[in-house]
Write a protein that holds these residues in place. Structure first.
Motif, PDB file in Angstrom:
ATOM      1  N   PRO A  72      -0.552   2.495  -5.790  1.00  0.00           N
ATOM      2  CA  PRO A  72       0.383   1.476  -5.345  1.00  0.00           C
ATOM      3  C   PRO A  72       1.011   0.684  -6.660  1.00  0.00           C
ATOM      4  O   PRO A  72       0.083   0.546  -7.306  1.00  0.00           O
ATOM      5  CB  PRO A  72      -0.152   0.690  -4.225  1.00  0.00           C
ATOM      6  CG  PRO A  72      -1.243   1.342  -3.778  1.00  0.00           C
ATOM      7  CD  PRO A  72      -1.767   2.317  -4.742  1.00  0.00           C
ATOM      8  N   LEU A  73       2.261   0.657  -7.057  1.00  0.00           N
ATOM      9  CA  LEU A  73       3.039   0.105  -8.020  1.00  0.00           C
ATOM     10  C   LEU A  73       3.256  -1.458  -7.616  1.00  0.00           C
ATOM     11  O   LEU A  73       3.666  -2.036  -8.696  1.00  0.00           O
ATOM     12  CB  LEU A  73       4.157   0.968  -8.484  1.00  0.00           C
ATOM     13  CG  LEU A  73       3.493   2.133  -9.158  1.00  0.00           C
ATOM     14  CD1 LEU A  73       4.915   2.752  -9.657  1.00  0.00           C
ATOM     15  CD2 LEU A  73       2.641   2.135 -10.181  1.00  0.00           C
ATOM     16  N   TRP A  74       3.208  -1.731  -6.607  1.00  0.00           N
ATOM     17  CA  TRP A  74       3.477  -3.178  -6.035  1.00  0.00           C
ATOM     18  C   TRP A  74       2.260  -3.841  -5.449  1.00  0.00           C
ATOM     19  O   TRP A  74       1.419  -3.184  -4.736  1.00  0.00           O
ATOM     20  CB  TRP A  74       4.653  -3.050  -4.972  1.00  0.00           C
ATOM     21  CG  TRP A  74       6.092  -2.911  -5.568  1.00  0.00           C
ATOM     22  CD1 TRP A  74       6.281  -1.672  -6.055  1.00  0.00           C
ATOM     23  CD2 TRP A  74       6.916  -3.815  -6.000  1.00  0.00           C
ATOM     24  NE1 TRP A  74       7.776  -1.821  -6.613  1.00  0.00           N
ATOM     25  CE2 TRP A  74       8.041  -3.143  -6.602  1.00  0.00           C
ATOM     26  CE3 TRP A  74       7.100  -5.337  -6.045  1.00  0.00           C
ATOM     27  CZ2 TRP A  74       9.354  -3.691  -7.209  1.00  0.00           C
ATOM     28  CZ3 TRP A  74       8.277  -5.773  -6.775  1.00  0.00           C
ATOM     29  CH2 TRP A  74       9.300  -5.044  -6.981  1.00  0.00           C
ATOM     30  N   ALA A 105       0.810  -1.247   0.012  1.00  0.00           N
ATOM     31  CA  ALA A 105       0.004   0.091  -0.065  1.00  0.00           C
ATOM     32  C   ALA A 105       0.861   1.338  -0.122  1.00  0.00           C
ATOM     33  O   ALA A 105       0.521   2.266  -0.612  1.00  0.00           O
ATOM     34  CB  ALA A 105      -0.978  -0.142   1.128  1.00  0.00           C
ATOM     35  N   ALA A 106       1.818   1.252   0.704  1.00  0.00           N
ATOM     36  CA  ALA A 106       2.940   2.435   0.835  1.00  0.00           C
ATOM     37  C   ALA A 106       3.862   2.535  -0.483  1.00  0.00           C
ATOM     38  O   ALA A 106       4.585   3.486  -0.747  1.00  0.00           O
ATOM     39  CB  ALA A 106       3.651   2.193   1.955  1.00  0.00           C
ATOM     40  N   CYS A 107       4.013   1.659  -1.596  1.00  0.00           N
ATOM     41  CA  CYS A 107       4.754   1.522  -2.506  1.00  0.00           C
ATOM     42  C   CYS A 107       4.092   2.532  -3.924  1.00  0.00           C
ATOM     43  O   CYS A 107       3.489   1.948  -5.006  1.00  0.00           O
ATOM     44  CB  CYS A 107       4.857   0.107  -3.277  1.00  0.00           C
ATOM     45  SG  CYS A 107       6.048  -0.643  -2.161  1.00  0.00           S
ATOM     46  N   ILE A 108       4.221   3.884  -3.667  1.00  0.00           N
ATOM     47  CA  ILE A 108       3.678   4.739  -4.449  1.00  0.00           C
ATOM     48  C   ILE A 108       4.770   5.632  -5.097  1.00  0.00           C
ATOM     49  O   ILE A 108       5.619   6.233  -4.199  1.00  0.00           O
ATOM     50  CB  ILE A 108       2.514   5.573  -3.728  1.00  0.00           C
ATOM     51  CG1 ILE A 108       1.430   4.744  -3.367  1.00  0.00           C
ATOM     52  CG2 ILE A 108       2.125   6.669  -4.717  1.00  0.00           C
ATOM     53  CD1 ILE A 108       0.384   5.308  -2.337  1.00  0.00           C
ATOM     54  N   ASP A 109       4.988   5.745  -6.366  1.00  0.00           N
ATOM     55  CA  ASP A 109       5.867   6.486  -7.000  1.00  0.00           C
ATOM     56  C   ASP A 109       5.491   8.114  -6.459  1.00  0.00           C
ATOM     57  O   ASP A 109       4.554   8.548  -7.244  1.00  0.00           O
ATOM     58  CB  ASP A 109       5.991   6.407  -8.224  1.00  0.00           C
ATOM     59  CG  ASP A 109       7.085   6.877  -9.221  1.00  0.00           C
ATOM     60  OD1 ASP A 109       7.784   7.670  -8.551  1.00  0.00           O
ATOM     61  OD2 ASP A 109       7.092   7.027 -10.384  1.00  0.00           O
ATOM     62  N   PRO A 126       9.851   3.432 -12.277  1.00  0.00           N
ATOM     63  CA  PRO A 126       8.780   3.812 -11.304  1.00  0.00           C
ATOM     64  C   PRO A 126       8.457   2.756 -10.245  1.00  0.00           C
ATOM     65  O   PRO A 126       8.179   3.203  -9.293  1.00  0.00           O
ATOM     66  CB  PRO A 126       7.416   3.829 -12.380  1.00  0.00           C
ATOM     67  CG  PRO A 126       8.024   4.228 -13.944  1.00  0.00           C
ATOM     68  CD  PRO A 126       9.292   3.320 -13.700  1.00  0.00           C
ATOM     69  N   GLU A 127       8.594   1.631 -10.613  1.00  0.00           N
ATOM     70  CA  GLU A 127       8.569   0.643  -9.557  1.00  0.00           C
ATOM     71  C   GLU A 127       9.411   0.798  -8.412  1.00  0.00           C
ATOM     72  O   GLU A 127       9.254   0.345  -7.442  1.00  0.00           O
ATOM     73  CB  GLU A 127       8.130  -0.757 -10.057  1.00  0.00           C
ATOM     74  CG  GLU A 127       7.057  -1.049 -10.906  1.00  0.00           C
ATOM     75  CD  GLU A 127       7.165  -2.000 -11.922  1.00  0.00           C
ATOM     76  OE1 GLU A 127       6.219  -2.541 -12.322  1.00  0.00           O
ATOM     77  OE2 GLU A 127       8.166  -2.542 -12.432  1.00  0.00           O
ATOM     78  N   LEU A 128      10.796   0.865  -8.924  1.00  0.00           N
ATOM     79  CA  LEU A 128      11.843   1.089  -7.874  1.00  0.00           C
ATOM     80  C   LEU A 128      11.608   2.061  -7.114  1.00  0.00           C
ATOM     81  O   LEU A 128      11.964   2.220  -6.016  1.00  0.00           O
ATOM     82  CB  LEU A 128      13.074   1.113  -8.774  1.00  0.00           C
ATOM     83  CG  LEU A 128      13.661  -0.131  -9.559  1.00  0.00           C
ATOM     84  CD1 LEU A 128      14.868   0.222 -10.412  1.00  0.00           C
ATOM     85  CD2 LEU A 128      13.826  -1.367  -8.694  1.00  0.00           C
ATOM     86  N   THR A 181       2.796  -9.829  -5.655  1.00  0.00           N
ATOM     87  CA  THR A 181       4.150  -9.701  -6.095  1.00  0.00           C
ATOM     88  C   THR A 181       5.086  -9.643  -5.037  1.00  0.00           C
ATOM     89  O   THR A 181       6.171 -10.191  -5.518  1.00  0.00           O
ATOM     90  CB  THR A 181       4.140  -8.609  -7.056  1.00  0.00           C
ATOM     91  OG1 THR A 181       3.203  -8.481  -8.122  1.00  0.00           O
ATOM     92  CG2 THR A 181       5.762  -8.251  -7.862  1.00  0.00           C
ATOM     93  N   LEU A 182       5.137  -8.817  -4.000  1.00  0.00           N
ATOM     94  CA  LEU A 182       6.102  -8.945  -3.136  1.00  0.00           C
ATOM     95  C   LEU A 182       6.219 -10.133  -2.271  1.00  0.00           C
ATOM     96  O   LEU A 182       7.079 -10.619  -2.024  1.00  0.00           O
ATOM     97  CB  LEU A 182       5.586  -7.981  -2.023  1.00  0.00           C
ATOM     98  CG  LEU A 182       5.635  -6.300  -2.568  1.00  0.00           C
ATOM     99  CD1 LEU A 182       4.954  -5.321  -1.560  1.00  0.00           C
ATOM    100  CD2 LEU A 182       7.145  -5.931  -2.611  1.00  0.00           C
ATOM    101  N   GLY A 183       5.077 -10.768  -2.348  1.00  0.00           N
ATOM    102  CA  GLY A 183       5.091 -12.004  -1.523  1.00  0.00           C
ATOM    103  C   GLY A 183       5.904 -13.352  -2.568  1.00  0.00           C
ATOM    104  O   GLY A 183       6.645 -14.080  -2.076  1.00  0.00           O
TER     105      GLY A 183
END
Length: 139
Positions: free
Chosen positions: A52-54, A40-44, A74-76, A58-60
């Motif tokens: 959120p981009l993740w 939820a915090a993975c925002i560019d 952007p995902e990085l 996918t993280l799991g």
């Protein structure tokens, strides 16, 4: 006649790197957040309207060692924001995990070179690479 072998070298799963997964695992533990909260915090910050981009899945998959596509810039940036680390840490970890590239920095950290297999080089060859980076930094 010059022949170029375009067959990719065989990959040995024991040599697969987990640098990005390790960074995610370590930072979520340090921050005391779940994978769901991280996603939820993975925002560019450059494109916050994208959200959120993740995803949690996918993280799991990344953490479980499953195959995931190499992230784009952007995902990085979004992952760096979610992990609350500088972008270069996420870039370095992704380069290592997905491409076997090691980052080498000048002493003042203003110059970075990405070198395939730097950690596998002999200490003498590592020193030579570091000297080149320092020489480049001085101009």
């Amino acid at each position: 006649m010059l022949m170029i072998d375009e067959t990719p070298p065989p990959t040995d799963s024991s040599e697969e790197r987990t640098d990005l997964a390790d960074l995610v695992r370590d930072r979520t533990a340090e921050l005391g957040i779940s994978v769901r909260a991280l996603a939820a915090a993975c925002i560019d910050a450059k494109e916050p309207e994208a959200g959120p981009l993740w995803t949690r899945s996918t993280l799991g998959n990344l953490l479980a060692g499953e195959r995931v596509k190499p992230p784009r810039i952007p995902e990085l940036r979004a992952l760096a924001a979610g992990l609350r680390v500088p972008l270069h840490r996420v870039q370095d970890a992704a380069a290592a995990q997905f491409f076997g590239m090691d980052s080498v920095y000048s002493r003042d950290r203003k110059v970075r070179a990405t070198v395939p297999g730097f950690n596998d080089l002999s200490p003498e060859d590592q020193r030579k690479v570091l000297e080149l980076v320092e020489r480049f930094q001085r101009g």
